[in-house]
Design a protein around this motif. Structure first.
Motif, PDB file in Angstrom:
ATOM      1  N   ARG A  69       0.041  12.287   5.026  1.00  0.00           N
ATOM      2  CA  ARG A  69       0.156  10.711   5.341  1.00  0.00           C
ATOM      3  C   ARG A  69      -1.277  10.170   5.486  1.00  0.00           C
ATOM      4  NH1 ARG A  69       5.264  12.437   7.640  1.00  0.00           N
ATOM      5  NH2 ARG A  69       4.171  13.589   9.410  1.00  0.00           N
ATOM      6  N   THR A  70      -2.176  11.102   6.152  1.00  0.00           N
ATOM      7  CA  THR A  70      -3.352  10.605   6.432  1.00  0.00           C
ATOM      8  C   THR A  70      -4.339  10.462   5.188  1.00  0.00           C
ATOM      9  OG1 THR A  70      -3.667  12.277   8.497  1.00  0.00           O
ATOM     10  CG2 THR A  70      -5.900  11.626   7.472  1.00  0.00           C
ATOM     11  N   PHE A  71      -4.177  11.117   4.258  1.00  0.00           N
ATOM     12  CA  PHE A  71      -4.637  10.662   2.954  1.00  0.00           C
ATOM     13  C   PHE A  71      -4.144   9.470   2.301  1.00  0.00           C
ATOM     14  CE2 PHE A  71      -5.946  15.281   2.421  1.00  0.00           C
ATOM     15  CZ  PHE A  71      -7.511  15.241   2.115  1.00  0.00           C
ATOM     16  N   SER A  72      -2.879   9.336   2.430  1.00  0.00           N
ATOM     17  CA  SER A  72      -2.161   8.220   1.806  1.00  0.00           C
ATOM     18  C   SER A  72      -2.471   7.048   2.527  1.00  0.00           C
ATOM     19  CB  SER A  72      -0.539   8.382   2.216  1.00  0.00           C
ATOM     20  OG  SER A  72       0.077   7.305   1.740  1.00  0.00           O
ATOM     21  N   ALA A  73      -2.751   7.008   4.002  1.00  0.00           N
ATOM     22  CA  ALA A  73      -3.067   6.094   4.779  1.00  0.00           C
ATOM     23  C   ALA A  73      -4.587   5.547   4.295  1.00  0.00           C
ATOM     24  CB  ALA A  73      -3.106   6.067   6.229  1.00  0.00           C
ATOM     25  N   ASN A  74      -5.477   6.463   4.017  1.00  0.00           N
ATOM     26  CA  ASN A  74      -6.727   6.057   3.568  1.00  0.00           C
ATOM     27  C   ASN A  74      -6.829   5.489   2.332  1.00  0.00           C
ATOM     28  OD1 ASN A  74      -9.142   7.033   5.399  1.00  0.00           O
ATOM     29  ND2 ASN A  74      -7.665   8.469   5.575  1.00  0.00           N
ATOM     30  N   VAL A  75      -5.970   5.799   1.340  1.00  0.00           N
ATOM     31  CA  VAL A  75      -5.915   4.985  -0.070  1.00  0.00           C
ATOM     32  C   VAL A  75      -5.505   3.442   0.346  1.00  0.00           C
ATOM     33  CG1 VAL A  75      -4.479   4.703  -1.953  1.00  0.00           C
ATOM     34  CG2 VAL A  75      -5.007   7.017  -1.078  1.00  0.00           C
ATOM     35  N   ASP A  76      -4.594   3.422   1.273  1.00  0.00           N
ATOM     36  CA  ASP A  76      -4.151   1.970   1.537  1.00  0.00           C
ATOM     37  C   ASP A  76      -5.281   1.176   2.501  1.00  0.00           C
ATOM     38  OD1 ASP A  76      -1.630   0.660   1.319  1.00  0.00           O
ATOM     39  OD2 ASP A  76      -1.701   0.446   3.388  1.00  0.00           O
ATOM     40  N   ALA A  77      -5.825   1.871   3.230  1.00  0.00           N
ATOM     41  CA  ALA A  77      -7.058   1.267   3.862  1.00  0.00           C
ATOM     42  C   ALA A  77      -8.159   0.936   2.988  1.00  0.00           C
ATOM     43  CB  ALA A  77      -7.741   2.389   5.024  1.00  0.00           C
ATOM     44  N   ILE A  78      -8.207   1.555   1.832  1.00  0.00           N
ATOM     45  CA  ILE A  78      -9.452   1.058   0.768  1.00  0.00           C
ATOM     46  C   ILE A  78      -9.099  -0.035   0.266  1.00  0.00           C
ATOM     47  CG2 ILE A  78     -10.837   1.764  -0.945  1.00  0.00           C
ATOM     48  CD1 ILE A  78     -10.473   4.763   0.478  1.00  0.00           C
ATOM     49  N   LEU A  79      -7.723   0.024  -0.278  1.00  0.00           N
ATOM     50  CA  LEU A  79      -7.159  -0.931  -1.646  1.00  0.00           C
ATOM     51  C   LEU A  79      -6.908  -2.099  -0.801  1.00  0.00           C
ATOM     52  CD1 LEU A  79      -4.803   1.163  -3.578  1.00  0.00           C
ATOM     53  CD2 LEU A  79      -7.091   0.446  -4.025  1.00  0.00           C
ATOM     54  N   GLY A  80      -6.409  -1.893   0.710  1.00  0.00           N
ATOM     55  CA  GLY A  80      -5.949  -3.104   1.321  1.00  0.00           C
ATOM     56  C   GLY A  80      -6.884  -3.760   2.518  1.00  0.00           C
ATOM     57  N   GLY A  81      -7.804  -2.923   2.995  1.00  0.00           N
ATOM     58  CA  GLY A  81      -8.553  -3.203   3.906  1.00  0.00           C
ATOM     59  C   GLY A  81     -10.150  -3.367   3.548  1.00  0.00           C
TER      60      GLY A  81
END
Ligand code: NSP
Length: 219
Positions: A69-81
């Motif tokens: 979940r941590t790795f996945s949240a970071n993917v999201d934080a980069i693409l969307g943040g």
């Protein structure tokens, strides 16, 4: 000593060169040539897709659901943040996403992302975090230092860039990655630590090369 303290000390001379780089100084005093920032933005937008892919390797390789979940949240934080700030700058400069994809990545960019991806492919979660940490952490430090320059964070053009990296969201995400590095390295042997340091220092060298790539408009 904490693993991240050792890593920090190993890369410190390179990080100081990043802080002293004319590109970084130019953001801080607002004197940076727009053409150079534009080139940086295009290259960095391409870079961040591969950076997100390095985290995606973590989703594949993690055995622990919390870590996935941590790795996945970071993917999201980069693409969307983080990339949202890039897209805002692209809109200000009249650059569309399609235009970015027609740009060739500079060799310094391509070599950096391919190095991180090869570390992620060959290693496990600890090597993956070592590969992304100098990227995340050095920008957190650069953002903080630039924001401490009077007026820098209020600059009409570069202020948004400074505020995004000095801001709470980015800093918190980075702090969590620093902590994760310490957790993942907790029981590693000295030889395993040396591999993490090698990756971290090499990525720091690539970071310095990336500033130079943007400054020299390397094609
Ligand atoms: C090259 C590079 N290094 C680090 C970051 C901060 N994530 C970035 N956007 N680009």
């Amino acid at each position: 000593m904490r693993t991240t303290q050792r890593l920090y000390e190993a890369a410190h001379p390179i990080w100081e060169q990043c802080h002293d780089h004319p590109f970084v100084r130019g953001i801080g005093d607002g004197s940076l040539d727009l053409e150079k920032f534009r080139w940086f933005l295009l290259q960095d937008y391409l870079y961040l897709f591969d950076y997100a892919r390095v985290f995606a390797y973590g989703v594949v390789k993690a055995r622990d659901p919390g870590l996935m979940r941590t790795f996945s949240a970071n993917v999201d934080a980069i693409l969307g943040g983080e990339m949202k700030v890039h897209r805002a700058y692209m809109a200000r400069l009249g650059i569309t996403e399609e235009q970015v994809f027609s740009v060739q990545p500079a060799l310094s960019n391509l070599s950096y992302t391919h190095y991180m991806l090869s570390c992620a492919a060959a290693g496990g979660p600890a090597e993956i975090i070592a590969a992304i940490l100098s990227c995340s952490w050095s920008y957190a430090e650069i953002g903080t230092r630039l924001a401490a320059i009077p007026g820098a964070a209020d600059h009409p053009f570069y202020g948004e860039w400074i505020r995004s990296y000095a801001g709470e969201d980015y800093q918190k995400t980075n702090d969590a990655l620093v902590e994760l590095m310490d957790t993942l390295a907790e029981s590693c042997t000295e030889a395993e630590y040396q591999r993490l340091e090698e990756i971290f220092v090499n990525c720091s060298r690539y970071e310095l090369g990336f500033w130079e790539m943007a400054w020299t408009l390397e094609r």
